[in-house]
Write a protein that holds these residues in place. Structure first.
Motif, PDB file in Angstrom:
ATOM      1  N   ALA A 180       8.854  31.405  33.105  1.00 52.12           N
ATOM      2  CA  ALA A 180       8.863  30.062  33.692  1.00 52.12           C
ATOM      3  C   ALA A 180      10.295  29.665  34.031  1.00 52.12           C
ATOM      4  CB  ALA A 180       8.254  29.050  32.727  1.00 52.12           C
ATOM      5  N   SER A 181      10.522  29.391  35.291  1.00 47.74           N
ATOM      6  CA  SER A 181      11.849  28.976  35.727  1.00 47.74           C
ATOM      7  C   SER A 181      12.017  27.468  35.512  1.00 47.74           C
ATOM      8  CB  SER A 181      12.049  29.304  37.205  1.00 47.74           C
ATOM      9  OG  SER A 181      11.249  28.456  38.012  1.00 47.74           O
ATOM     10  N   ARG A 192       8.085  21.149  38.045  1.00 46.29           N
ATOM     11  CA  ARG A 192       6.880  20.901  38.851  1.00 46.29           C
ATOM     12  C   ARG A 192       5.656  20.583  37.996  1.00 46.29           C
ATOM     13  NH1 ARG A 192       7.342  22.225  44.266  1.00 46.29           N
ATOM     14  NH2 ARG A 192       5.101  22.122  44.529  1.00 46.29           N
ATOM     15  N   ARG A 193       5.525  21.237  36.856  1.00 46.75           N
ATOM     16  CA  ARG A 193       4.354  21.105  36.003  1.00 46.75           C
ATOM     17  C   ARG A 193       4.796  21.064  34.539  1.00 46.75           C
ATOM     18  NH1 ARG A 193       2.599  21.220  40.422  1.00 46.75           N
ATOM     19  NH2 ARG A 193       0.949  22.365  41.420  1.00 46.75           N
ATOM     20  N   LEU A 194       4.013  20.381  33.715  1.00 46.26           N
ATOM     21  CA  LEU A 194       4.253  20.427  32.276  1.00 46.26           C
ATOM     22  C   LEU A 194       4.077  21.855  31.795  1.00 46.26           C
ATOM     23  CD1 LEU A 194       2.228  17.361  30.957  1.00 46.26           C
ATOM     24  CD2 LEU A 194       4.705  17.626  30.936  1.00 46.26           C
ATOM     25  N   HIS A 195       4.925  22.277  30.889  1.00 45.41           N
ATOM     26  CA  HIS A 195       4.826  23.584  30.257  1.00 45.41           C
ATOM     27  C   HIS A 195       4.959  23.392  28.755  1.00 45.41           C
ATOM     28  CE1 HIS A 195       5.547  25.091  34.284  1.00 45.41           C
ATOM     29  NE2 HIS A 195       5.403  26.337  33.856  1.00 45.41           N
ATOM     30  N   LEU A 207       1.198  27.420  27.896  1.00 45.34           N
ATOM     31  CA  LEU A 207       0.248  26.479  28.476  1.00 45.34           C
ATOM     32  C   LEU A 207       0.942  25.799  29.645  1.00 45.34           C
ATOM     33  CD1 LEU A 207      -0.991  24.745  25.202  1.00 45.34           C
ATOM     34  CD2 LEU A 207      -2.122  26.595  26.437  1.00 45.34           C
ATOM     35  N   VAL A 208       0.193  25.547  30.715  1.00 44.37           N
ATOM     36  CA  VAL A 208       0.774  24.931  31.904  1.00 44.37           C
ATOM     37  C   VAL A 208      -0.165  23.845  32.426  1.00 44.37           C
ATOM     38  CG1 VAL A 208       1.602  25.342  34.268  1.00 44.37           C
ATOM     39  CG2 VAL A 208       1.915  27.108  32.532  1.00 44.37           C
ATOM     40  N   GLY A 209       0.438  22.775  32.928  1.00 43.42           N
ATOM     41  CA  GLY A 209      -0.309  21.733  33.627  1.00 43.42           C
ATOM     42  C   GLY A 209      -1.286  20.980  32.750  1.00 43.42           C
ATOM     43  N   ALA A 210      -2.515  20.868  33.247  1.00 41.32           N
ATOM     44  CA  ALA A 210      -3.546  20.106  32.545  1.00 41.32           C
ATOM     45  C   ALA A 210      -3.815  20.663  31.155  1.00 41.32           C
ATOM     46  CB  ALA A 210      -4.835  20.102  33.370  1.00 41.32           C
ATOM     47  N   ASP A 211      -3.625  21.969  30.978  1.00 39.11           N
ATOM     48  CA  ASP A 211      -3.853  22.571  29.665  1.00 39.11           C
ATOM     49  C   ASP A 211      -2.880  22.015  28.620  1.00 39.11           C
ATOM     50  OD1 ASP A 211      -5.958  24.120  30.655  1.00 39.11           O
ATOM     51  OD2 ASP A 211      -4.595  25.716  31.273  1.00 39.11           O
ATOM     52  N   VAL A 212      -1.693  21.612  29.048  1.00 39.26           N
ATOM     53  CA  VAL A 212      -0.728  20.983  28.131  1.00 39.26           C
ATOM     54  C   VAL A 212      -1.254  19.617  27.702  1.00 39.26           C
ATOM     55  CG1 VAL A 212       1.612  20.083  27.868  1.00 39.26           C
ATOM     56  CG2 VAL A 212       1.238  22.200  29.143  1.00 39.26           C
ATOM     57  N   ALA A 213      -1.721  18.839  28.660  1.00 42.37           N
ATOM     58  CA  ALA A 213      -2.257  17.511  28.332  1.00 42.37           C
ATOM     59  C   ALA A 213      -3.420  17.631  27.360  1.00 42.37           C
ATOM     60  CB  ALA A 213      -2.692  16.797  29.610  1.00 42.37           C
ATOM     61  N   ILE A 214      -4.299  18.585  27.579  1.00 47.83           N
ATOM     62  CA  ILE A 214      -5.445  18.780  26.695  1.00 47.83           C
ATOM     63  C   ILE A 214      -4.980  19.163  25.293  1.00 47.83           C
ATOM     64  CG2 ILE A 214      -7.460  20.252  26.291  1.00 47.83           C
ATOM     65  CD1 ILE A 214      -7.746  20.203  29.451  1.00 47.83           C
ATOM     66  N   PHE A 274      -1.831  15.773  41.549  1.00 45.63           N
ATOM     67  CA  PHE A 274      -0.993  14.668  41.086  1.00 45.63           C
ATOM     68  C   PHE A 274       0.438  15.143  40.853  1.00 45.63           C
ATOM     69  CE2 PHE A 274       0.611  11.944  37.599  1.00 45.63           C
ATOM     70  CZ  PHE A 274       0.608  10.733  38.274  1.00 45.63           C
ATOM     71  N   ALA A 275       0.599  16.307  40.219  1.00 45.59           N
ATOM     72  CA  ALA A 275       1.940  16.847  39.954  1.00 45.59           C
ATOM     73  C   ALA A 275       2.672  17.129  41.258  1.00 45.59           C
ATOM     74  CB  ALA A 275       1.833  18.116  39.109  1.00 45.59           C
ATOM     75  N   ASP A 276       1.952  17.637  42.258  1.00 45.70           N
ATOM     76  CA  ASP A 276       2.566  17.903  43.568  1.00 45.70           C
ATOM     77  C   ASP A 276       3.084  16.607  44.194  1.00 45.70           C
ATOM     78  OD1 ASP A 276       2.087  20.622  43.421  1.00 45.70           O
ATOM     79  OD2 ASP A 276       0.249  20.541  44.623  1.00 45.70           O
ATOM     80  N   LEU A 277       2.296  15.536  44.085  1.00 45.03           N
ATOM     81  CA  LEU A 277       2.717  14.233  44.624  1.00 45.03           C
ATOM     82  C   LEU A 277       3.956  13.718  43.899  1.00 45.03           C
ATOM     83  CD1 LEU A 277      -0.714  12.437  45.116  1.00 45.03           C
ATOM     84  CD2 LEU A 277       0.855  13.192  46.912  1.00 45.03           C
ATOM     85  N   LEU A 278       3.971  13.827  42.576  1.00 46.51           N
ATOM     86  CA  LEU A 278       5.125  13.363  41.816  1.00 46.51           C
ATOM     87  C   LEU A 278       6.371  14.182  42.127  1.00 46.51           C
ATOM     88  CD1 LEU A 278       3.745  12.638  38.226  1.00 46.51           C
ATOM     89  CD2 LEU A 278       4.498  10.998  39.944  1.00 46.51           C
ATOM     90  N   TYR A 279       6.197  15.479  42.258  1.00 45.82           N
ATOM     91  CA  TYR A 279       7.334  16.352  42.518  1.00 45.82           C
ATOM     92  C   TYR A 279       7.909  16.101  43.913  1.00 45.82           C
ATOM     93  CZ  TYR A 279      10.286  20.445  42.739  1.00 45.82           C
ATOM     94  OH  TYR A 279      11.367  21.274  42.863  1.00 45.82           O
ATOM     95  N   GLY A 280       7.007  15.864  44.862  1.00 46.28           N
ATOM     96  CA  GLY A 280       7.432  15.636  46.248  1.00 46.28           C
ATOM     97  C   GLY A 280       8.194  14.363  46.380  1.00 46.28           C
TER      98      GLY A 280
END
Length: 97
Positions: A33-34, A40-43, A52-59, A91-97
């Motif tokens: 993971a860079s 871009r995403r939660l890790h 874990l990446v993205g939604a899996d982190v939130a869960i 949602f992450a794409d929108l926040l990152y953009g």
């Protein structure tokens, strides 16, 4: 809020640990993971060291936070999880953009 208090309780109990990527930009480089990926995403890593990446982190955070397991059950069940991941990624794409 009650959710914030529960999250703080989980952190104090040692069930969740946050790391600042600005202080440790290579924290997840062993997982491939860079710094840009992490922005871009939660890790996160789980207790076994798996990534874990993205939604899996939130869960995972909901599962480790007292009183929030119902959110993990709702959004992390096998039928809804693909939609949860898709919604998180958009949602992450929108926040990152």
């Amino acid at each position: 809020s009650r959710q914030k208090r529960r999250l703080i309780e989980a952190v104090k109990a040692g069930r969740i640990e946050f790391r600042d990527i600005n202080l440790e930009p290579d924290a997840l480089s062993s997982h491939g993971a860079s710094l840009e990926d992490i922005r871009r995403r939660l890790h996160a890593t789980d207790a076994e060291g798996g990534l874990l990446v993205g939604a899996d982190v939130a869960i995972a955070v909901w599962l480790a936070t007292p009183g929030e397991g119902w959110l993990a059950s709702l959004f992390g069940n096998r039928l809804v999880l693909p939609l949860t991941r898709l919604a998180y990624d958009r949602f992450a794409d929108l926040l990152y953009g």
